[in-house]
Write an enzyme that holds these catalytic residues in place. Sequence first.
Site, PDB file in Angstrom:
ATOM      1  CB  ILE A  12      -0.981  -0.003   1.199  1.00 11.43           C
ATOM      2  CG1 ILE A  12      -1.845  -1.262   1.170  1.00 11.43           C
ATOM      3  CG2 ILE A  12      -1.861   1.256   1.175  1.00 11.43           C
ATOM      4  CD1 ILE A  12      -2.761  -1.440   2.371  1.00 11.43           C
ATOM      5  CG  ASN A  32      12.082  -2.815   8.155  1.00 10.15           C
ATOM      6  OD1 ASN A  32      11.369  -3.152   7.211  1.00 10.15           O
ATOM      7  ND2 ASN A  32      11.814  -3.151   9.402  1.00 10.15           N
ATOM      8  CG  ASP A  53      12.743  -1.034  12.369  1.00 15.48           C
ATOM      9  OD1 ASP A  53      12.643  -2.265  12.300  1.00 15.48           O
ATOM     10  OD2 ASP A  53      11.886  -0.303  12.924  1.00 15.48           O
ATOM     11  CE1 TYR A 140      -2.111  -5.484  11.350  1.00 21.26           C
ATOM     12  CE2 TYR A 140      -4.471  -5.808  11.086  1.00 21.26           C
ATOM     13  CZ  TYR A 140      -3.291  -5.222  10.685  1.00 21.26           C
ATOM     14  OH  TYR A 140      -3.300  -4.366   9.612  1.00 21.26           O
ATOM     15  NE  ARG A 208     -13.807 -10.831   5.085  1.00 22.36           N
ATOM     16  CZ  ARG A 208     -14.599 -11.739   5.689  1.00 22.36           C
ATOM     17  NH1 ARG A 208     -15.905 -11.661   5.575  1.00 22.36           N
ATOM     18  NH2 ARG A 208     -14.057 -12.702   6.415  1.00 22.36           N
ATOM     19  NE  ARG A 270      -8.203 -18.850   5.822  1.00 16.40           N
ATOM     20  CZ  ARG A 270      -7.591 -17.862   5.191  1.00 16.40           C
ATOM     21  NH1 ARG A 270      -7.821 -16.609   5.542  1.00 16.40           N
ATOM     22  NH2 ARG A 270      -6.738 -18.109   4.226  1.00 16.40           N
TER      23      ARG A 270
END
Length: 312
Positions: A12, A32, A53, A140, A208, A270
Amino acid sequence: MHFIVTGGAGFIGSHVTEQLLSEDHYVTVVDNLTTGNLNNLPEHPRLKFLEKDILACQPEDFSKPIDGIAHLAATPSVTESWLQPLAAHHNNLSATIAVIELCQALEIPRLVFTSSAAVYGNPVQLPITETHPTSPISPYGLQKLVSEQYASLFAQQFGFSMVALRLFNVFGPRQAPNSQYSGVISIFVNAMRQGLPITIYGDGTQTRDFVYVKNVANAFAKALITSLTSGSCIVANVGTGKSISLVELVDILKTCFPQWQSELKFAPARPGDIKDSQADISNASTHLDFTSQWSVESGLQYLIESLDPVKG
Ligand code: UD1
């Protein structure tokens, strides 16, 4: 104007960088190259690349003035965040705090943070507005939510403005199809162009809001330049406002790959998969003048045209 894009060599981030260059801005990309790739970036006289980084960056690494920072560097994987929670915390939350410190040190007036629909967890109503309860079901999602809260707290305290973009299911060129947990469109397109079977987990009725990456790059560019008072914070969904089922997705893909004759398999859903997702994008439209210019169909067409021919 001059912007920093963290993670600018990634999927992205590289589209955000291209968008900003096309609008005549100067861009410094920090990456990085863990998941990013220099091949994703053009050679451009207004583009500077810093291989580092973000957690190791110092204010001296950058030349002022900087008009805004788009923070996309992250470990963008729910699976990774379960397997390596501390490393993901580092790359997703601590990295955001490092960016906040840079905003202060370099007097950067605007931070645009890459958040995710993952902050909502299992939707309890559709379409999902930004006032929908936030209840992440993965480390996350939690890291993205807490990052938003950090950015908002510091923006108000120190007077920079902050926009958090909650991205829905992004797809487009340069998205890697290399694991079973990659974006479903990248996996299906990669398989179908090679004549390989595809697998739907569940019955395919799950929906979605698939958003083409150029729509997302546009949202970032608008979020960086839109006029906001100092200390203000905006949270905005970025999707198309429409959703389609996986079965519908496969039907569209079949029209893109009429020569595909392989098998469509079904496997159990899932664990942890959400059933439906659809963004309400009125906030982005009101505050950022955002419209979803590319539909799923046109985005898929651009994606497929961008791919190199299959060898063999
Ligand atoms: C997406 C995000 C994730 C985010 C979540 C928030 C991506 C790649 N992932 O997950 O970071 O936390 O939204 O809601 O955008 N599927 C198949 N076959 C496959 C691969 C996937 O049927 O080969 C199914 C999945 O089970 C799922 C759907 O396709 O039902 C979409 O999967 P995926 O692209 O991985 O995205 P999300 O699970 O929505």
